[in-house]
Design an enzyme around this catalytic site. Structure first.
Site, short mmCIF file in Angstrom:
data_model
loop_
_atom_site.label_atom_id
_atom_site.label_comp_id
_atom_site.label_asym_id
_atom_site.label_seq_id
_atom_site.Cartn_x
_atom_site.Cartn_y
_atom_site.Cartn_z
N LYS A 1 0.05 -12.46 -6.08
CA LYS A 1 1.47 -12.25 -5.78
C LYS A 1 1.67 -11.69 -4.37
CE LYS A 1 5.25 -9.09 -7.05
NZ LYS A 1 5.15 -8.09 -5.99
N ASN A 2 0.95 -10.63 -4.03
CA ASN A 2 1.18 -9.97 -2.74
C ASN A 2 0.76 -10.84 -1.56
OD1 ASN A 2 2.22 -7.76 -4.06
ND2 ASN A 2 0.31 -6.59 -4.03
N ASP B 1 10.80 -2.96 -6.95
CA ASP B 1 10.50 -1.91 -7.92
C ASP B 1 11.21 -0.61 -7.58
OD1 ASP B 1 8.80 -3.38 -9.50
OD2 ASP B 1 7.06 -2.94 -8.26
N ARG C 1 11.91 -7.65 -2.69
CA ARG C 1 11.28 -6.79 -1.70
C ARG C 1 10.59 -7.61 -0.60
NH1 ARG C 1 11.61 -1.76 0.36
NH2 ARG C 1 9.80 -1.43 1.65
N MET D 1 1.20 7.45 -2.91
CA MET D 1 2.14 6.68 -2.10
C MET D 1 3.58 6.71 -2.60
SD MET D 1 -0.16 3.39 -0.98
CE MET D 1 1.19 2.65 -0.06
N ASP E 1 -1.51 -0.18 -6.91
CA ASP E 1 -0.96 -1.04 -7.96
C ASP E 1 -1.76 -0.98 -9.26
OD1 ASP E 1 1.15 -1.86 -6.45
OD2 ASP E 1 0.30 -3.79 -5.86
#
Length: 436
Positions: A22-23, A121, A97, A342, A320
């Site tokens: 995904k990223n 998110d 995002r 984070m 994640d």
């Protein structure tokens, strides 16, 4: 609003293949805006966030053809820049995002890039400063409408420069790199993110004609070029999904094989799960997880102190997967301190696990101590709501291991990052049903 109904307590068995990352997809798809030539991308995951970005590109005028379930071609030879100033764009851009990463390519190629404040998110503040500070250093003029929460950068011609990033932001680095490849002269980015997905982006851009050196390190040197051409790119398997399946196997005492994981790009992920006592076995390019019928035991540090697992920029442990580590620890032997550095809201889902019977002490917004049950007390089924992608999957894993039937609402959050997760889980024996 969709809902999952899950009957927990069943062992799973079989093999599962991770989706495309995904990223990585969110970066790679934005990069097609850098060239008028055709770009072919393979292993694109069929998930909400990626599909939203594909639709956004289509509205921008990118010609898109779907060749197969996970292969598309993109050609940005007639980009509609007027769409960027439309009310519809302000709505579309807020829903994702990853939309922030269209700014760098648009600025580099067309001299302007706009974006509304992106969504995503609800896991705490996610600053955009790194993105825009880097673009400003390349010569862009920055503008912001506080009323509309609308950002813009413009430049007649970007010029290379040296920059030291305040944070090793993955998306920020990607945006700056995509702008710098068409800038005039040399750009040096120090404290650059160096995740495998960022490396993939740099390798793709180099195949398109960019000149990026230092790929895989935290210092990237970019010699600007006049234009880029087309290419073909295949995305890596999703390391977050791979970690999720490792956790699922351990929590449900299941024997699972995760296929085609690209071991060389997993970094320390396997070793972190091993610190929880989970057997992670390399079989060619697969991961084999045996059934942990006797449970798994958390290691201590050499001096006997409690193990701490914290997130850090690559090659540190990805934030994640901390939610997955936390839920897996609820049934381990021993205790662990989870330190989520984070995002200050990412651990707030633990109240749902506590409701299920987990022993967790939330020390503050960033730290939680987990005391494992060692399967002597199973989690109890409950009704819960998914707050974000990773917490949603963690709650799903908890529900699959729990005694009784659980309900998870707001599963659209899970669908944002996991492709057909209910179908794929049923294929390995999970009792999960999707309700509208």
């Amino acid at each position: 609003m969709g809902t999952f109904k899950i009957e927990g307590g069943h062992q799973l068995k079989g093999s599962i293949q991770p989706q495309g990352a995904k990223n990585e997809a969110l970066q790679i798809l934005c990069a097609v805006l850098l060239t008028p030539e055709k770009v072919t991308i393979n292993n694109i995951p069929d998930i909400v966030d990626v599909n939203k970005l594909i639709k956004l590109l289509e509205k921008l005028g990118v010609k898109i053809e779907k060749l197969s379930k996970s292969t598309y071609t993109f050609q940005a030879d007639e980009v509609n820049l007027q769409y960027l100033e439309s009310d519809q764009f302000k709505i579309d851009g807020r829903g994702l995002r990853g939309s922030i990463m269209i700014v760098g390519p648009l600025l580099a190629r067309f001299g302007k890039g706009y974006i509304p404040k992106p969504g995503g998110d609800k896991i705490g503040r996610r600053r955009l400063d790194t993105h825009f500070e880097g673009l400003i250093k390349l010569g862009a003029k920055f503008g912001y409408s506080r009323e509309e929460q609308f950002y813009g950068v413009e430049a007649k011609k970007l010029k290379g420069t040296y920059m030291l990033l305040e944070e090793a932001s993955v998306t920020g680095t990607a945006n700056i790199v995509m702008a710098a490849v068409l800038a005039e002269g040399q750009t040096t980015i120090y404290n650059a993110a160096c995740e495998p997905y960022l490396q993939q982006l740099c390798k793709m851009l180099n195949r398109m004609g960019a000149k990026i050196s230092g790929v895989g390190s935290n210092m990237l040197i970019i010699e600007g070029v006049d234009s880029l051409g087309g290419t073909e790119h295949t995305m890596l398997p999703d390391m977050i999904e791979i970690g999720s399946w490792i956790g699922l196997a351990a929590m449900t005492k299941s024997e699972l094989t995760i296929t085609n994981v690209s071991w060389n790009d997993l970094g320390i992920i396997p070793s972190v799960f091993r610190k929880l006592g989970i057997t992670v076995e390399k079989r060619n390019d697969d991961i084999y997880i045996p059934a942990h019928t006797d449970g798994y035991e958390i290691q201590s540090f050499i001096d006997g102190s409690i193990l701490t697992i914290a997130d850090a920029p690559w090659p540190g442990f990805t934030p994640d997967l901390l939610s997955i580590i936390l839920v897996v620890a609820t049934q381990a032997r021993g205790s662990v301190l989870i330190h989520q550095k984070m995002f200050e809201s990412r651990l707030f889902f633990v109240d749902k696990l506590i409701d299920m019977g987990a022993k967790i002490i939330l020390c503050d917004p960033h730290r939680a101590t987990v005391i494992g049950h060692d399967f002597k007390s199973t989690l109890k089924a409950t009704t819960m709501t998914s707050p974000d992608i990773r917490a949603g999957v963690s709650l799903l894993i908890a529900a699959l291991s729990a005694k009784g039937t659980s309900t998870i609402m707001n599963i659209e959050q899970i669908d944002r990052g996991y492709e057909n997760i209910d179908e794929r889980l049923r294929a390995i024996g999970a009792k999960i049903e999707r309700l509208d």
